[in-house]
Design an enzyme around this catalytic site. Sequence first.
Site, PDB file in Angstrom:
ATOM      1  N   TYR A  53      80.731  -3.154  24.787  1.00  0.00           N
ATOM      2  CA  TYR A  53      79.680  -2.180  25.074  1.00  0.00           C
ATOM      3  C   TYR A  53      79.012  -2.449  26.424  1.00  0.00           C
ATOM      4  O   TYR A  53      78.611  -3.575  26.730  1.00  0.00           O
ATOM      5  CB  TYR A  53      78.604  -2.196  23.985  1.00  0.00           C
ATOM      6  N   HIS A  83      69.786   8.076  34.299  1.00  0.00           N
ATOM      7  CA  HIS A  83      68.637   7.593  33.545  1.00  0.00           C
ATOM      8  C   HIS A  83      67.339   7.619  34.358  1.00  0.00           C
ATOM      9  O   HIS A  83      66.260   7.404  33.799  1.00  0.00           O
ATOM     10  CB  HIS A  83      68.899   6.172  33.037  1.00  0.00           C
ATOM     11  N   ASN A 195      68.143  -1.962  31.066  1.00  0.00           N
ATOM     12  CA  ASN A 195      67.825  -2.301  29.690  1.00  0.00           C
ATOM     13  C   ASN A 195      66.838  -3.463  29.673  1.00  0.00           C
ATOM     14  O   ASN A 195      67.003  -4.436  30.396  1.00  0.00           O
ATOM     15  CB  ASN A 195      69.116  -2.697  28.963  1.00  0.00           C
ATOM     16  N   TYR A 280      22.241  -5.555  15.320  1.00  0.00           N
ATOM     17  CA  TYR A 280      23.582  -6.154  15.302  1.00  0.00           C
ATOM     18  C   TYR A 280      24.158  -6.325  16.707  1.00  0.00           C
ATOM     19  O   TYR A 280      24.908  -7.274  16.956  1.00  0.00           O
ATOM     20  CB  TYR A 280      24.541  -5.283  14.487  1.00  0.00           C
ATOM     21  N   ARG A 283      22.648  -9.620  17.654  1.00  0.00           N
ATOM     22  CA  ARG A 283      22.799 -10.715  16.699  1.00  0.00           C
ATOM     23  C   ARG A 283      24.263 -11.022  16.395  1.00  0.00           C
ATOM     24  O   ARG A 283      24.625 -12.179  16.147  1.00  0.00           O
ATOM     25  CB  ARG A 283      22.063 -10.332  15.407  1.00  0.00           C
ATOM     26  N   PHE A 329      66.028  -5.359  23.184  1.00  0.00           N
ATOM     27  CA  PHE A 329      65.342  -4.355  23.989  1.00  0.00           C
ATOM     28  C   PHE A 329      64.239  -3.633  23.215  1.00  0.00           C
ATOM     29  O   PHE A 329      63.435  -2.908  23.801  1.00  0.00           O
ATOM     30  CB  PHE A 329      66.348  -3.299  24.485  1.00  0.00           C
ATOM     31  N   GLU A 414      69.528   5.915  18.448  1.00  0.00           N
ATOM     32  CA  GLU A 414      68.327   5.087  18.623  1.00  0.00           C
ATOM     33  C   GLU A 414      67.245   5.708  17.746  1.00  0.00           C
ATOM     34  O   GLU A 414      66.397   6.472  18.201  1.00  0.00           O
ATOM     35  CB  GLU A 414      67.952   5.052  20.107  1.00  0.00           C
TER      36      GLU A 414
END
Length: 514
Positions: A53, A83, A195, A280, A283, A329, A414
């Site tokens: 791959y 991409h 990646n 608060y 405190r 990834f 994915e």
Amino acid sequence: MSPVTLRPGATPLADWRAVYRGATPALDPGCAAAVAASAEAVERILAGGEPVYGINTGFGKLASVRIENQDLERLQRNIVLSHAAGVGEPMPTPVVRLMMALKLASLAQGASGIRPPTLALLQAMLERGVVPLVPAQGSVGASGDLAPLAHMAAVMIGVGEALVGGERLPAAQALARAGLAPVVLGPKEGLALLNGTQFSTAYALAGLFEAERLFAAGLVTGALSTDAARGSDAPFDPRIHALRPHRGQIETAGALRALLGGSAIRDSHRAGDSRVQDPYCLRCQPQVMGACLDLLRQAGHTLHIEANSVSDNPLVFAAEGEALSGGNFHAEPVAFAADMIALALCEIGSLAERRIAMLVDPALSGLPAFLCPHPGLNSGFMIPQVTAAALVSENKQRAYPASVDSIPTSANQEDHVSMAAHGARRLLAMAENAFAVIGIEWLAAAQGCDFHAPLKTSPPLEAARALLRAAVPHLDEDRHFHPDLQAAIGLVRRGALAEAAAGVALPDVAGDAR
């Protein structure tokens, strides 16, 4: 600023912080052998002829498509071009540089198959100030931060745009201006560059580093507000916190005690004060700010590991001559860390806004209404408190966890993603909002202490007041408020407020993550 040597797999948070703040990173030369061995392993895998791959196959849903040897260089170029599909405003330069440094250190661990000349180009771009123009939107935080890292890689092959000396140029011209030339990517190299979690991690680290400054500033303004309201330091007594020993709570209480130590304002009402308990927002500062401190430290621990990890796919194991597909990834750890930082940013600002609201209310603070000598004719701090409320509300909306969302991508290959990218990207805007809230509190608390003259607060808090008063005078009557706000916010953003109280050792947010 001195250069930083990146030790792949073992770089401390302090060095990543230095890169974010402008230091130039350089790789430890000791990594060269592992990088060369990884590249040689890719060549041996190719010679074996089996499909692996990302080396001789397509990507994502197209992983089953075999690519012939003569097309392998084109395959790596194509993945970068296809991409590089980000949109939106460009990333800030400091975050781009940090992303590049993170990628450099990850590749240098020798598990990505990158060749030494390709790695050298990325380092040279950092050294010579070539900053890719990277659109900030387009990653879902799994299968790596593909789109933004593709825009970074595109500049390395001479495509896209980059900044050099602040000038925006086509990539090839930008490289030439710096005396560099584009690289032709070899097998696996385009995928290795794209990646990984470096975009998300860079933004998350940037958010953490800004949160460090915010936390320290919020402790100082919180202590100053306590004195302005003539509040008690009894809630910071160490005996209280020993019975609930959260580390952040204990350290925060100690810092508040130290910040208020020696205050004449505090000493003036130790006896005979009819008030039994403070609100608060005064405190419970050790409990709230201490919880934020613990949360930020946990996020820092996660991001320290991530910054020193290899998160691309497949991973090359040179000794065995294998490339294994996995899921490093997937940025779920970064998404959780970013969500934690967002919660802390939100709460630090929220508590500060409540202190501002208390100071402008005479029923709670005992000070003139809206902190002005002649209320009615003057509105004083009425609208700065409204501004703080608006910013806190905006941060509350942004603090919704990003990590609980997922939209499947790549034709359901994915099918679960982390959304770490925008979870981390929102942090800088949230920090800016919180810086503004702390700046407003600083102005209000200093104004409140002015009404107690000739009594003074503690030496470290007086130093903080003096720093502010050098830029912003006491408010006697209404004037154009915006310049006062900008001056105070700018000092907070630069870390000057915490530095002014340098006599007190404030807790270190990221100190544990070495």
